[in-house]
Write a protein that holds these residues in place. Structure first.
Motif, short mmCIF file in Angstrom:
data_model
loop_
_atom_site.label_atom_id
_atom_site.label_comp_id
_atom_site.label_asym_id
_atom_site.label_seq_id
_atom_site.Cartn_x
_atom_site.Cartn_y
_atom_site.Cartn_z
N THR A 6 0.83 -1.20 0.00
CA THR A 6 0.00 0.00 0.00
C THR A 6 0.87 1.25 0.00
O THR A 6 0.59 2.21 -0.72
CB THR A 6 -0.93 0.00 1.23
N THR A 16 -4.86 8.84 -2.69
CA THR A 16 -6.24 8.78 -3.17
C THR A 16 -7.04 9.79 -2.37
O THR A 16 -6.84 9.93 -1.17
CB THR A 16 -6.82 7.36 -2.95
N ASP A 19 -12.68 11.32 -0.23
CA ASP A 19 -14.11 11.16 -0.47
C ASP A 19 -14.43 10.37 -1.74
O ASP A 19 -15.57 10.33 -2.17
CB ASP A 19 -14.81 12.51 -0.48
N PRO A 21 -15.40 7.14 -3.56
CA PRO A 21 -15.97 5.86 -3.16
C PRO A 21 -15.03 4.71 -3.53
O PRO A 21 -14.30 4.77 -4.51
CB PRO A 21 -17.27 5.75 -3.94
N ARG A 22 -15.06 3.66 -2.74
CA ARG A 22 -14.17 2.52 -2.97
C ARG A 22 -14.35 1.93 -4.36
O ARG A 22 -13.39 1.57 -5.02
CB ARG A 22 -14.40 1.46 -1.90
N TRP A 23 -15.60 1.86 -4.84
CA TRP A 23 -15.85 1.29 -6.16
C TRP A 23 -15.20 2.15 -7.26
O TRP A 23 -14.75 1.62 -8.27
CB TRP A 23 -17.34 1.10 -6.43
N VAL A 25 -12.40 3.95 -6.84
CA VAL A 25 -10.96 3.71 -6.73
C VAL A 25 -10.60 2.39 -7.41
O VAL A 25 -9.65 2.31 -8.19
CB VAL A 25 -10.51 3.71 -5.25
N VAL A 26 -11.41 1.36 -7.15
CA VAL A 26 -11.18 0.05 -7.78
C VAL A 26 -11.32 0.18 -9.30
O VAL A 26 -10.51 -0.36 -10.06
CB VAL A 26 -12.14 -1.01 -7.21
N TYR A 29 -8.17 2.09 -10.80
CA TYR A 29 -6.96 1.27 -10.84
C TYR A 29 -7.12 0.09 -11.79
O TYR A 29 -6.17 -0.27 -12.51
CB TYR A 29 -6.59 0.78 -9.43
N VAL A 93 -9.22 9.57 -9.20
CA VAL A 93 -9.43 9.28 -7.77
C VAL A 93 -8.25 9.74 -6.92
O VAL A 93 -8.19 9.44 -5.73
CB VAL A 93 -9.70 7.77 -7.54
#
Length: 197
Positions: A6, A16, A19, A21-23, A25-26, A29, A93
């Motif tokens: 990480t 990153t 704020d 959202p994780r989706w 960021v995924v 990447y 992101v």
């Protein structure tokens, strides 16, 4: 080990935004990574690996590539360019996608207008999605230097599909990251909270 990985990713890609959202960021990447298998396949082919539809001398398959450019150099250039363009999705992101990094002379610390990133990313996502979907019916059609049709078979076909198949996801993943970028940037009340990366 996960902590080290990480930290290494953060050093390479920047922080990153909190704020995002994780989706998103995924998606960003993943959009930068789905291009990698096709780049590796292309580079291997450029170095003469027998993985393509044509066997033997690749000099007959140069197409419009000038004779003074080595095929391995061309495939490396094309692959690096493809991956660099794909990597721009990470900016959707990351802090460097919202504020110009401090190492950019004359622009350091300035806020990047939302549309300056969203419009090219949205157009790229649309072009990639349409382009890959329209190319699907003839994905295995290659033309030999003499004009005859050549198709991949067996393990070469499987390797090609494994390498180029992920490109189908590039456009939709970029669209998802772009949508999140637009929503996040238009909902954010004030740019003063952003700091220079």
């Amino acid at each position: 080990m996960l902590r080290n990985l990480t930290a290494m990713i953060r050093r390479m890609h920047g922080d990153t935004v909190g704020d995002a959202p994780r989706w998103a960021v995924v998606s960003a990447y993943a959009a930068s990574l789905v291009v990698l298998p096709s780049c590796l396949w292309r580079i291997a082919l450029g170095f003469g690996a027998p993985i393509g539809p044509l066997r033997g001398d690749m000099s007959d398959a140069r197409g419009d590539v000038p004779t003074w450019v080595p095929m391995w150099g061309y495939t490396i250039f094309l692959s690096v360019l493809s991956e660099a363009l794909a990597f721009l999705a990470v900016g959707l992101v990351s802090r460097w996608g919202e504020v110009v990094p401090r190492w950019v002379p004359g622009l350091a610390g300035r806020r990047i207008p939302t549309l300056a990133a969203a419009v090219p990313a949205g157009m790229g996502a649309a072009a990639l999605t349409v382009g890959t979907l329209t190319a699907l019916p003839g994905f295995n059609d290659f033309t030999a230097p003499d004009g005859t049709a050549v198709a991949l078979e067996g393990w070469r076909l499987a390797l090609f599909v494994a390498s180029y198949g992920p490109l189908i996801l590039w456009g939709p993943l970029l669209a998802a990251a772009t949508t999140a970028y637009c929503l996040r940037r238009t909902r954010r009340p004030s740019p003063t909270a952003l700091s220079t990366p």
